[in-house]
Write a protein that holds these residues in place. Sequence first.
Motif, PDB file in Angstrom:
ATOM      1  N   VAL A  54       1.038  -0.738  -0.329  1.00  0.00           N
ATOM      2  CA  VAL A  54      -0.205   0.143   0.169  1.00  0.00           C
ATOM      3  C   VAL A  54       1.207   1.441   0.559  1.00  0.00           C
ATOM      4  CG1 VAL A  54      -1.685   1.237   1.395  1.00  0.00           C
ATOM      5  CG2 VAL A  54      -1.921  -1.053   1.283  1.00  0.00           C
ATOM      6  N   GLY A  55       0.829   2.014  -1.166  1.00  0.00           N
ATOM      7  CA  GLY A  55       1.270   3.511  -1.240  1.00  0.00           C
ATOM      8  C   GLY A  55       3.177   2.786  -1.046  1.00  0.00           C
ATOM      9  N   GLY A  56       3.714   2.266  -1.362  1.00  0.00           N
ATOM     10  CA  GLY A  56       5.385   1.976  -1.938  1.00  0.00           C
ATOM     11  C   GLY A  56       5.483   0.882  -0.438  1.00  0.00           C
ATOM     12  N   PHE A  57       4.455   0.629   0.913  1.00  0.00           N
ATOM     13  CA  PHE A  57       4.802   0.140   1.382  1.00  0.00           C
ATOM     14  C   PHE A  57       4.596  -1.259   1.923  1.00  0.00           C
ATOM     15  CE2 PHE A  57       5.383   4.815   2.825  1.00  0.00           C
ATOM     16  CZ  PHE A  57       6.309   4.461   3.396  1.00  0.00           C
ATOM     17  N   ARG A  58       5.244  -2.626   2.095  1.00  0.00           N
ATOM     18  CA  ARG A  58       4.672  -3.682   2.304  1.00  0.00           C
ATOM     19  C   ARG A  58       4.337  -3.981   3.372  1.00  0.00           C
ATOM     20  NH1 ARG A  58       4.986  -8.027  -1.343  1.00  0.00           N
ATOM     21  NH2 ARG A  58       4.743  -9.500   0.490  1.00  0.00           N
ATOM     22  N   LEU A  59       2.403  -4.569   3.817  1.00  0.00           N
ATOM     23  CA  LEU A  59       1.500  -4.645   4.763  1.00  0.00           C
ATOM     24  C   LEU A  59       2.875  -6.034   6.047  1.00  0.00           C
ATOM     25  CD1 LEU A  59      -0.664  -3.367   3.263  1.00  0.00           C
ATOM     26  CD2 LEU A  59      -1.992  -5.387   4.170  1.00  0.00           C
ATOM     27  N   ASP A  60       3.536  -6.282   5.094  1.00  0.00           N
ATOM     28  CA  ASP A  60       4.281  -7.691   6.255  1.00  0.00           C
ATOM     29  C   ASP A  60       4.968  -6.243   7.225  1.00  0.00           C
ATOM     30  OD1 ASP A  60       3.347  -9.586   5.305  1.00  0.00           O
ATOM     31  OD2 ASP A  60       4.948 -10.260   4.047  1.00  0.00           O
ATOM     32  N   ASP A  61       5.164  -5.076   6.201  1.00  0.00           N
ATOM     33  CA  ASP A  61       7.090  -4.153   7.013  1.00  0.00           C
ATOM     34  C   ASP A  61       6.130  -2.968   7.643  1.00  0.00           C
ATOM     35  OD1 ASP A  61       8.496  -5.897   5.832  1.00  0.00           O
ATOM     36  OD2 ASP A  61       8.654  -4.874   4.651  1.00  0.00           O
ATOM     37  N   ALA A  62       4.852  -3.239   7.896  1.00  0.00           N
ATOM     38  CA  ALA A  62       3.644  -2.030   7.978  1.00  0.00           C
ATOM     39  C   ALA A  62       3.653  -1.469   9.590  1.00  0.00           C
ATOM     40  CB  ALA A  62       2.013  -2.025   8.003  1.00  0.00           C
ATOM     41  N   LEU A  63       4.136  -2.200  10.664  1.00  0.00           N
ATOM     42  CA  LEU A  63       3.607  -2.565  12.175  1.00  0.00           C
ATOM     43  C   LEU A  63       4.357  -1.411  12.731  1.00  0.00           C
ATOM     44  CD1 LEU A  63       3.420  -5.197  14.122  1.00  0.00           C
ATOM     45  CD2 LEU A  63       2.263  -3.484  13.399  1.00  0.00           C
ATOM     46  N   PRO A  64       6.512  -1.479  11.893  1.00  0.00           N
ATOM     47  CA  PRO A  64       6.858  -0.303  12.720  1.00  0.00           C
ATOM     48  C   PRO A  64       6.444   1.441  12.180  1.00  0.00           C
ATOM     49  CG  PRO A  64       7.882  -1.724  11.841  1.00  0.00           C
ATOM     50  CD  PRO A  64       6.864  -2.204  10.765  1.00  0.00           C
ATOM     51  N   VAL A  65       5.970   1.077  11.433  1.00  0.00           N
ATOM     52  CA  VAL A  65       5.194   2.678  10.405  1.00  0.00           C
ATOM     53  C   VAL A  65       3.968   3.091  10.965  1.00  0.00           C
ATOM     54  CG1 VAL A  65       4.159   3.909   8.288  1.00  0.00           C
ATOM     55  CG2 VAL A  65       5.655   2.002   8.380  1.00  0.00           C
ATOM     56  N   LEU A  66       3.476   2.617  11.878  1.00  0.00           N
ATOM     57  CA  LEU A  66       2.259   2.473  12.517  1.00  0.00           C
ATOM     58  C   LEU A  66       2.444   3.376  14.581  1.00  0.00           C
ATOM     59  CD1 LEU A  66      -0.454  -0.511  12.233  1.00  0.00           C
ATOM     60  CD2 LEU A  66      -0.040   1.290  11.028  1.00  0.00           C
TER      61      LEU A  66
END
Length: 234
Positions: free
Chosen positions: A36-48
Motif C-alpha cells: 500500500v502506497g509503496g509499503f509492504r504490509l509485512d513491514d507495516a507495524l513500524p510505521v504505525l
Amino acid sequence: MTEYVNQLSGGTPLIGAPPAGAEAAVWSLDTTLAEVGGFRLDDALPVLDAAERERAGRLVRPGDRQRYLASHLGLRVLLGGYLGLAPQEVALTREDCPCCGAPHGRPAVAGGGLHFSLSHSGDLAYFAFAAVTVGIDVEAVPGAAAVADVMTSLHPAETAELAALPGEERRVALARVWSRKEAYLKGTGAGLAFGLADPYIGAGPAPAQVPGWLLRDLAAPPGYGAALALAVRH
C-alpha cells in the motif's frame, strides 16, 4: 453530485497539495493488497503508532488484521503526503467527544492543519481529507435480514422510502442512506450515540441537505454505497 474518488494502489501515490476551502480529497483502497502506497504490509507495524499496533495485535482473524493494517497504512501514507511528513511521523490523536467531553471523539492529526475521515467495509476502504470537518462512509449492500433490522431505526420518512421499493432496490437504497447518515454522524463526532433517526438525509437518488453540512454521494464499485459529509463554514 457524485464526487470523484482517487485510487490508492501499491505504488507511491501522487498526492498533490492538501485540499483548501470547501473542497475534499477522497481516496479508495482495495485492502486485500500486499503493498500500500509503496509499503509492504509485512513491514507495516513500524510505521504505525503504539495504539495502532496494539489494536492490530488484538485482531485474531487474518482478514480483519489485513484490512486494519492496509487501511491504517494507507491513511498514514496519504496524511504524510499532504502534511509533508513521513507516514510514521504523523501524530494522531482524538478530539473531545461532543456527547460527554472525554477524549475519545473524532480522530484527528495532533496540532490540526488537516481534517480526515476513514471508513472501511468488506475489502474496501475510503479516506477523506479537507481543511474543514469531514466525514466519510462506505457500506456494502446489506442482505435482506440486515435491511429488516435497520429500516425501523431510521427516520420515519426514510423507512417509508425504503419500504416503497422492491427487495433488491431496497437493499441498494439502504446502503446509500446508511452511508450518507454515517458520514454525517462521523463528521459531527457523535457517531451512533443518539441513534440513526435524525436528521433526515433521504434514501432517494440525491441526499437531502442538512444545515451546516454539504452531503455528497461518492462513486463506488458495484455492491457498495459511499458518501461524504463536509462542514460548511459561514
